[in-house]
Design a protein around this motif. Structure first.
Motif, PDB file in Angstrom:
ATOM      1  N   GLY A  37       0.806  -1.219   0.000  1.00  0.00           N
ATOM      2  CA  GLY A  37       0.000   0.000   0.000  1.00  0.00           C
ATOM      3  C   GLY A  37       0.833   1.260   0.000  1.00  0.00           C
ATOM      4  N   ILE A  38       2.026   1.193   0.588  1.00  0.00           N
ATOM      5  CA  ILE A  38       2.890   2.377   0.616  1.00  0.00           C
ATOM      6  C   ILE A  38       3.414   2.657  -0.794  1.00  0.00           C
ATOM      7  N   CYS A  39       3.945   1.641  -1.465  1.00  0.00           N
ATOM      8  CA  CYS A  39       4.430   1.836  -2.840  1.00  0.00           C
ATOM      9  C   CYS A  39       3.273   2.202  -3.765  1.00  0.00           C
ATOM     10  N   GLY A  40       2.062   1.687  -3.473  1.00  0.00           N
ATOM     11  CA  GLY A  40       0.913   1.956  -4.317  1.00  0.00           C
ATOM     12  C   GLY A  40       0.249   3.290  -4.039  1.00  0.00           C
ATOM     13  N   GLY A  41       0.791   4.048  -3.086  1.00  0.00           N
ATOM     14  CA  GLY A  41       0.236   5.367  -2.788  1.00  0.00           C
ATOM     15  C   GLY A  41      -1.146   5.309  -2.169  1.00  0.00           C
ATOM     16  N   GLU A  42      -1.471   4.223  -1.475  1.00  0.00           N
ATOM     17  CA  GLU A  42      -2.806   4.074  -0.892  1.00  0.00           C
ATOM     18  C   GLU A  42      -2.879   4.599   0.548  1.00  0.00           C
ATOM     19  N   THR A  43      -1.805   5.162   1.037  1.00  0.00           N
ATOM     20  CA  THR A  43      -1.778   5.673   2.410  1.00  0.00           C
ATOM     21  C   THR A  43      -2.141   7.158   2.424  1.00  0.00           C
ATOM     22  N   THR A  44      -2.202   7.734   3.627  1.00  0.00           N
ATOM     23  CA  THR A  44      -2.328   9.184   3.702  1.00  0.00           C
ATOM     24  C   THR A  44      -1.111   9.807   3.030  1.00  0.00           C
ATOM     25  N   PRO A  45      -1.307  10.954   2.357  1.00  0.00           N
ATOM     26  CA  PRO A  45      -0.160  11.599   1.711  1.00  0.00           C
ATOM     27  C   PRO A  45       0.877  12.036   2.737  1.00  0.00           C
ATOM     28  N   ALA A  46       2.134  12.046   2.309  1.00  0.00           N
ATOM     29  CA  ALA A  46       3.210  12.497   3.197  1.00  0.00           C
ATOM     30  C   ALA A  46       3.050  13.986   3.473  1.00  0.00           C
ATOM     31  N   VAL A  47       3.279  14.366   4.741  1.00  0.00           N
ATOM     32  CA  VAL A  47       3.272  15.785   5.094  1.00  0.00           C
ATOM     33  C   VAL A  47       4.693  16.326   5.223  1.00  0.00           C
ATOM     34  N   TRP A  48       5.669  15.448   5.206  1.00  0.00           N
ATOM     35  CA  TRP A  48       7.085  15.838   5.184  1.00  0.00           C
ATOM     36  C   TRP A  48       7.833  14.700   4.498  1.00  0.00           C
ATOM     37  N   SER A  49       8.902  15.036   3.810  1.00  0.00           N
ATOM     38  CA  SER A  49       9.740  14.000   3.214  1.00  0.00           C
ATOM     39  C   SER A  49      11.125  14.572   2.967  1.00  0.00           C
ATOM     40  N   ASP A  50      12.093  13.685   2.825  1.00  0.00           N
ATOM     41  CA  ASP A  50      13.403  14.071   2.308  1.00  0.00           C
ATOM     42  C   ASP A  50      13.827  12.985   1.330  1.00  0.00           C
ATOM     43  N   ASP A  51      15.121  12.895   1.046  1.00  0.00           N
ATOM     44  CA  ASP A  51      15.565  11.944   0.027  1.00  0.00           C
ATOM     45  C   ASP A  51      15.303  10.499   0.424  1.00  0.00           C
ATOM     46  N   ASN A  52      15.205  10.234   1.735  1.00  0.00           N
ATOM     47  CA  ASN A  52      15.141   8.847   2.213  1.00  0.00           C
ATOM     48  C   ASN A  52      13.820   8.456   2.854  1.00  0.00           C
ATOM     49  N   TRP A  53      13.068   9.419   3.407  1.00  0.00           N
ATOM     50  CA  TRP A  53      11.932   9.101   4.276  1.00  0.00           C
ATOM     51  C   TRP A  53      10.712   9.930   3.917  1.00  0.00           C
ATOM     52  N   THR A  54       9.536   9.370   4.230  1.00  0.00           N
ATOM     53  CA  THR A  54       8.281  10.122   4.124  1.00  0.00           C
ATOM     54  C   THR A  54       7.551   9.990   5.450  1.00  0.00           C
ATOM     55  N   LEU A  55       6.906  11.087   5.891  1.00  0.00           N
ATOM     56  CA  LEU A  55       6.240  11.145   7.186  1.00  0.00           C
ATOM     57  C   LEU A  55       4.748  11.371   6.961  1.00  0.00           C
ATOM     58  N   HIS A  56       3.913  10.530   7.620  1.00  0.00           N
ATOM     59  CA  HIS A  56       2.478  10.499   7.316  1.00  0.00           C
ATOM     60  C   HIS A  56       1.638  10.597   8.582  1.00  0.00           C
ATOM     61  N   PRO A  57       0.449  11.204   8.470  1.00  0.00           N
ATOM     62  CA  PRO A  57      -0.507  11.138   9.574  1.00  0.00           C
ATOM     63  C   PRO A  57      -1.224   9.793   9.573  1.00  0.00           C
ATOM     64  N   PRO A  58      -1.680   9.362  10.753  1.00  0.00           N
ATOM     65  CA  PRO A  58      -2.501   8.147  10.808  1.00  0.00           C
ATOM     66  C   PRO A  58      -3.953   8.476  10.475  1.00  0.00           C
ATOM     67  N   VAL A  59      -4.751   7.438  10.323  1.00  0.00           N
ATOM     68  CA  VAL A  59      -6.210   7.585  10.259  1.00  0.00           C
ATOM     69  C   VAL A  59      -6.800   6.703  11.357  1.00  0.00           C
ATOM     70  N   GLY A  60      -7.947   7.135  11.889  1.00  0.00           N
ATOM     71  CA  GLY A  60      -8.622   6.331  12.895  1.00  0.00           C
ATOM     72  C   GLY A  60      -7.823   6.181  14.168  1.00  0.00           C
ATOM     73  N   GLY A  61      -7.231   7.269  14.662  1.00  0.00           N
ATOM     74  CA  GLY A  61      -6.412   7.216  15.862  1.00  0.00           C
ATOM     75  C   GLY A  61      -6.941   8.141  16.937  1.00  0.00           C
ATOM     76  N   SER A  62      -6.351   8.030  18.114  1.00  0.00           N
ATOM     77  CA  SER A  62      -6.829   8.805  19.259  1.00  0.00           C
ATOM     78  C   SER A  62      -5.782   9.759  19.821  1.00  0.00           C
ATOM     79  N   LEU A  63      -4.570   9.761  19.261  1.00  0.00           N
ATOM     80  CA  LEU A  63      -3.495  10.587  19.816  1.00  0.00           C
ATOM     81  C   LEU A  63      -2.976  11.569  18.766  1.00  0.00           C
ATOM     82  N   PRO A  64      -3.491  12.806  18.761  1.00  0.00           N
ATOM     83  CA  PRO A  64      -2.940  13.802  17.835  1.00  0.00           C
ATOM     84  C   PRO A  64      -1.447  13.985  18.084  1.00  0.00           C
ATOM     85  N   GLY A  65      -0.685  14.061  17.005  1.00  0.00           N
ATOM     86  CA  GLY A  65       0.768  14.125  17.108  1.00  0.00           C
ATOM     87  C   GLY A  65       1.418  12.804  16.750  1.00  0.00           C
TER      88      GLY A  65
END
Ligand SMILES: [Zn+2]
Length: 166
Positions: A37-65
């Motif tokens: 699903g990550i390679c297929g782009g089926e996750t939440t879009p990245a809100v930060w990235s660099d050359d090596n990593w992408t950072l994503h928000p969760p869905v259906g969670g209880s802890l903002p942050g």
């Protein structure tokens, strides 16, 4: 001394382990399993990235942050990352930790890397709310599951604030 507490009333009754499933069912993104699903782009879009990593928000969670970080490269686990990415993981994780702590009202940032869901390297960063000592240690993901979910928009907004501090 910590005072970890399950998010359930007692008495809980221990259960016996079920029969083992060998071979184990294939995970997402490994041969014989559903597509990644990550390679297929089926996750939440990245809100930060660099050359090596992408950072994503969760869905259906209880802890903002809470956020999760994936490698850009489809590899399974730490030992599959090339050496430079293994080293860069520590630098990146420190930045994520600092960014989540800077949101305020956070006692500590927990990292969880289970690896049982998908075969694409990703690590969860969960903020333990300040003063919520019963959710210390391994209790935090249980509390995260048991607490009422907040809106996905709120989780995404908090992840954007983390991204802005990276
Ligand atoms: Zn993948």
């Amino acid at each position: 001394m910590t005072s970890m507490t399950l998010p359930y009333r007692e008495p809980l009754v221990p259960r016996e382990a079920g029969p083992r499933q060998i071979p184990e069912p294939p995970r997402r993104g490994e041969p014989g399993g559903p597509p990644c699903g990550i390679c297929g782009g089926e996750t939440t879009p990245a809100v930060w990235s660099d050359d090596n990593w992408t950072l994503h928000p969760p869905v259906g969670g209880s802890l903002p942050g809470a956020v999760w970080v994936a490698s850009r490269m489809h590899v399974d686990s730490f030992s599959d990352l090339p050496d430079p990415l293994q080293a860069d993981f520590g630098r990146m994780a420190a930045r994520v930790e600092r960014a989540i702590l800077s949101l305020g009202d956070v006692a500590r940032v927990h990292l969880y890397r289970w690896g049982d869901g998908g075969a694409h390297f990703h690590v969860w960063f969960l903020p333990r709310p300040l003063g919520m000592v019963e959710a210390s240690g391994m209790m935090l993901p249980l509390w995260e599951d048991a607490l009422p979910n907040v809106g996905d928009d709120e989780l995404a907004a908090a992840a954007e604030r983390v991204a802005a501090r990276m």
